[in-house]
Write a protein that holds these residues in place. Structure first.
Motif, mmCIF file in Angstrom:
data_model
loop_
_atom_site.group_PDB
_atom_site.id
_atom_site.type_symbol
_atom_site.label_atom_id
_atom_site.label_comp_id
_atom_site.label_asym_id
_atom_site.label_seq_id
_atom_site.Cartn_x
_atom_site.Cartn_y
_atom_site.Cartn_z
ATOM 1 N N GLY A 55 -8.989 32.832 12.235
ATOM 2 C CA GLY A 55 -7.855 33.262 10.719
ATOM 3 C C GLY A 55 -7.717 35.091 10.772
ATOM 4 O O GLY A 55 -7.000 35.361 9.733
ATOM 5 N N GLU A 56 -8.396 35.571 11.268
ATOM 6 C CA GLU A 56 -8.151 36.758 11.514
ATOM 7 C C GLU A 56 -7.244 37.193 12.073
ATOM 8 O O GLU A 56 -6.826 37.018 13.382
ATOM 9 N N ILE A 57 -6.379 38.156 11.738
ATOM 10 C CA ILE A 57 -5.274 38.380 12.023
ATOM 11 C C ILE A 57 -5.858 39.657 13.099
ATOM 12 O O ILE A 57 -6.512 40.333 13.382
ATOM 13 N N ILE A 58 -4.991 39.225 14.220
ATOM 14 C CA ILE A 58 -5.559 40.879 15.291
ATOM 15 C C ILE A 58 -4.532 41.765 15.586
ATOM 16 O O ILE A 58 -3.363 41.170 15.267
ATOM 17 N N LYS A 59 -4.925 42.728 15.439
ATOM 18 C CA LYS A 59 -3.768 43.671 14.586
ATOM 19 C C LYS A 59 -3.217 44.205 16.794
ATOM 20 O O LYS A 59 -2.326 45.172 17.002
ATOM 21 N N ASP A 60 -4.236 44.537 17.645
ATOM 22 C CA ASP A 60 -4.045 45.035 18.426
ATOM 23 C C ASP A 60 -2.961 43.778 19.396
ATOM 24 O O ASP A 60 -2.324 43.122 19.447
ATOM 25 N N ASN A 61 -2.629 44.634 20.546
ATOM 26 C CA ASN A 61 -1.130 44.537 21.306
ATOM 27 C C ASN A 61 -2.011 43.426 22.578
ATOM 28 O O ASN A 61 -3.215 44.023 22.623
ATOM 29 N N ASP A 62 -1.353 43.019 23.417
ATOM 30 C CA ASP A 62 -2.004 42.003 24.517
ATOM 31 C C ASP A 62 -3.172 41.039 24.298
ATOM 32 O O ASP A 62 -3.495 41.129 24.873
ATOM 33 N N VAL A 63 -2.981 40.028 22.991
ATOM 34 C CA VAL A 63 -3.418 39.091 22.878
ATOM 35 C C VAL A 63 -3.343 38.001 23.002
ATOM 36 O O VAL A 63 -1.974 37.881 22.313
ATOM 37 N N GLY A 64 -3.723 37.441 22.526
ATOM 38 C CA GLY A 64 -3.417 35.542 22.444
ATOM 39 C C GLY A 64 -3.847 34.792 21.139
ATOM 40 O O GLY A 64 -4.845 35.684 20.700
ATOM 41 N N GLY A 65 -3.805 34.220 20.170
ATOM 42 C CA GLY A 65 -4.853 33.398 19.425
ATOM 43 C C GLY A 65 -3.150 32.574 18.722
ATOM 44 O O GLY A 65 -2.220 32.299 19.431
ATOM 45 N N TYR A 66 -3.294 32.411 18.019
ATOM 46 C CA TYR A 66 -2.758 31.377 16.882
ATOM 47 C C TYR A 66 -1.214 31.834 15.858
ATOM 48 O O TYR A 66 -1.499 33.231 15.574
ATOM 49 N N LEU A 67 0.445 31.235 16.424
ATOM 50 C CA LEU A 67 0.822 32.267 15.169
ATOM 51 C C LEU A 67 1.191 31.713 14.037
ATOM 52 O O LEU A 67 1.312 30.430 13.753
#
Ligand code: WT7
Length: 656
Positions: free
Chosen positions: A460-472
């Motif tokens: 549940g941590e927000i990923i700030k970087d681009n070029d990433v995958g995860g839950y919307l």
């Protein structure tokens, strides 16, 4: 490579970028500068941004003084002390300036055309609203609409909104059983239907399904209002059933709108989730209408002289927001077509576009792929020069279909908006702005102004970087968000917010965000299938299968399908011996029909495979990943040693 890895691979290799044409940019409602200004305003003051828009875009009977109330989060309210009426916003406010302009262009499958100006539509809606009142329907009552794609269906929505009744549309392709469940869950007092509809040369016998649904349960229903559409003979229960033509025409064509609170429910719309029971997504009046209105302007560059054709049925959210509420609130002309795209031939859609002067065309990838398969000659036969914008919705669009849409329909110059959103979000959330955002085939690009979307990881941590995958996830409330699940607020909180401690709205999709910050939706993370852009729960289909006396157990997965996007693949364990040969074929057909009767034809499995058991772990869990690989016909690379019954794999794979 897994499914997801493969998709990510193809997404990462998609490097084409298409900038908006200069010609489009010149007259666009939003160019890059204007869009940047909107984003900046929303980033600076999320609540203030929506406050200004709500004041400007919505006609309030009583202005609101407070925008957002988050004291009961995640149950949010917007504009709560304002009063308005959705139908007054869609109709009345246009009468002075565009009363004689067309609101609806309708064409039936047989070629019958009906045209309604705003003035005429207003009169029809008022008459129908008075008819509903005469049947005792008042503010807050639920009215189920089970109709073909005819102009009267939009009138029914508007008439409900006009008197503050809550409509709940059930797609005409759903069966009697599905209709009954939805009527009962909503406790609907009135059912509006038709004797039938026209589809692919056949009559869809809606009234027969209604009679079956009402033969047991549905005790809340007092009356059934029946539109005569096909004219074929139908059952008619005196006292309960009333013909539209007997009641509606004699009503007054004036009906003062019922002013409701902004939070007053406008409609329920049932959709599938990961349990067997569909959920009644509840949308409110003010926030929903604002979302539908402004997204229509931003995403479709909508003007009053547009002829907007959204091919979705009104039984889906797309039909609510972009057939009915969004375009009408903006005073545009909507195009409605009742029938199948290939009747009498594969050129029908393009013929309609030509004859009605369609300027904006919005459809689903499954339709684009189906039209693409029919060949380029069909669209080439027609003059599509009025078209100025194309849209896609409902599932990820594969780059090949995007390119065909771009080249053949768009003549390499029309913008394509690939719009990501959901029944729950009420309005488009992520989409290109056609005069401002360069597009990439297969990406829905970036969130709209005022929509705060992020990617989070497993924890549940927000990923700030681009070029990433995860839950919307969506990190801030937005006006058109669902308010709750009808009758089950706990389920609302648990389903959409529970996963990460009520911090974010969890959309249920996984996504990739590329180096440019563009979103690429990868598909659902839950047990929800997307078949031809229609959302189906695997559990619903499994329950339908096991309700057949021959079936002991069933597991349903999705299989990639060239046209439908995904198709239904069912593994079935019978009560007696595993059927083989002709017997298996016979039972498979019977089960398909059974699912059709229980849910609707859209849920029928394309593949049914009989086995003696399902692949279960020692703790009794079905290994669905394995079933998905088998359904795709992939080599099995998973470790099956943890299975209780590893020997079953060969049989499931059809090899024994
Ligand atoms: C699910 C919502 C909202 C319109 C119709 C479907 C998928 C929707 C896209 C898109 C990739 C998409 C998602 C979403 N979806 N639009 N442009 N690209 N996927 O509404 O029945 O509520 O289904 O449809 O998986 O969660 P829905």
């Amino acid at each position: 490579m897994s499914d997801k890895q493969q998709t990510i691979q193809s997404v990462l290799s998609e490097k084409r970028v298409f900038a908006p044409s200069e010609q489009f940019v010149r007259s666009a409602r939003l160019n890059a500068d204007k869009l940047a200004a909107l984003h900046a305003a929303a980033a600076k003051d999320h609540v203030g941004f929506w406050t200004d828009l709500a004041r400007k875009e919505i006609s309030w009977q009583t202005p609101f003084t407070k925008t957002l109330d988050d004291s009961q989060a995640p149950n949010y309210t917007w504009f709560a002390d304002g009063k308005l009426n959705a139908s007054a916003n869609c109709l009345d406010r246009h009468l002075a300036t565009r009363g004689n302009k067309l609101a609806i262009r309708f064409e039936g499958e047989k070629g019958d055309v009906q045209l309604y100006t705003y003035q005429q539509l207003h009169a029809e809606v008022c008459k129908l609203a008075n008819a509903l009142k005469s049947l005792g329907i008042t503010k807050g009552d639920r009215v189920v609409i089970y109709m073909p794609m005819v102009a009267e269906a939009v009138m029914a929505m508007q008439a409900c909104a006009r008197i503050g009744a809550v409509h709940s549309i059930v797609f005409g392709g759903f069966s009697a059983g599905s209709l009954r469940d939805r009527i009962d869950d909503a406790g609907a007092k009135l059912l509006i239907t038709a004797d039938g509809g026209h589809r692919a040369g056949n009559i869809v016998d809606l009234k027969k399904a209604v009679d079956e649904a009402l033969s047991e349960g549905c005790k809340s229903i007092g009356n059934v209002l029946v539109l005569r559409r096909t004219g074929h003979k139908v059952g008619f229960q005196e006292g309960r059933d009333i013909w539209w033509h007997d009641l509606v025409p004699k009503q007054s064509d004036r009906c003062e709108p019922e002013w409701v609170d902004a939070e007053h429910p406008l409609f329920l719309l049932y959709t599938s989730g990961s349990t067997g029971k569909p959920k009644g997504i509840q949308h409110c009046t003010g926030g929903y209408l604002l979302g539908a209105t402004v997204s229509s302007q931003w995403v479709f560059d909508l003007r009053e002289d547009d002829v907007f054709w959204c091919t979705a049925d009104i039984g889906w959210i797309t039909g609510h927001s972009y057939v009915c509420y969004g375009p009408l609130a903006n005073g545009a002309t909507i195009m409605m077509y009742e029938g199948a795209p290939t009747v009498p031939d594969a050129g029908r859609f393009w013929k309609i576009a030509q004859e009605h002067g369609v300027t904006i065309f919005y459809t689903a990838p499954t339709a684009i792929r189906a039209l693409m398969k029919l060949g380029d000659d069909w669209p080439k036969k027609y003059d599509l020069s009025k078209l100025r914008l194309l849209g896609s919705v409902g599932e990820p669009i594969n780059p090949e279909a995007w390119m065909w849409y771009h080249t053949v329909i768009g003549q390499e110059k029309l913008p394509i908006v690939d719009t990501w959103w959901q029944t729950e979000t009420g309005a488009i959330m992520i989409s290109p702005i056609p005069g401002a955002v360069p597009t990439k085939p297969g990406s829905c690009t970036k969130p709209l102004p005022g929509i705060a979307v992020e990617v989070v990881d497993e924890s549940g941590e927000i990923i700030k970087d681009n070029d990433v995958g995860g839950y919307l996830v969506v990190t801030k409330p937005w006006p058109s968000m669902l308010r709750t699940i009808w009758g089950d607020n706990d389920r609302y909180i648990k389903t959409y917010w529970g996963q990460f401690g009520n911090k974010y709205y969890v959309a249920g999709d996984s996504t990739h965000r590329d180096a440019d910050g563009y979103y690429w939706i990868m598909g659902r993370i839950d047990d929800v299938l997307n078949v031809s852009g229609h959302r189906l729960g695997t559990m619903e289909i499994e329950s339908a299968l096991v309700s057949h006396p021959a079936v002991a157990e069933a597991a349903v997965v999705g299989r990639p399908h060239e046209v439908k996007g995904e198709s239904v693949f069912a593994f079935v364990i019978c009560r007696g011996e595993r059927p083989i040969g002709a017997e298996a074929e016979k039972l498979a057909k019977e089960l398909r029909d059974h699912v059709g009767r229980e849910i609707g034809a859209l849920a029928k499995p394309d593949d049914i495979r009989f086995a003696e058991n399902l692949p279960k772990t020692r703790s009794g869990k079905i290994m669905r990943r394995l079933l998905r690989s088998i359904a795709k016909g992939e080599a099995i690379t998973q470790d099956v040693s943890t299975l209780e019954n590893p020997a079953i794999v060969a049989q499931l794979a059809g090899k024994a």
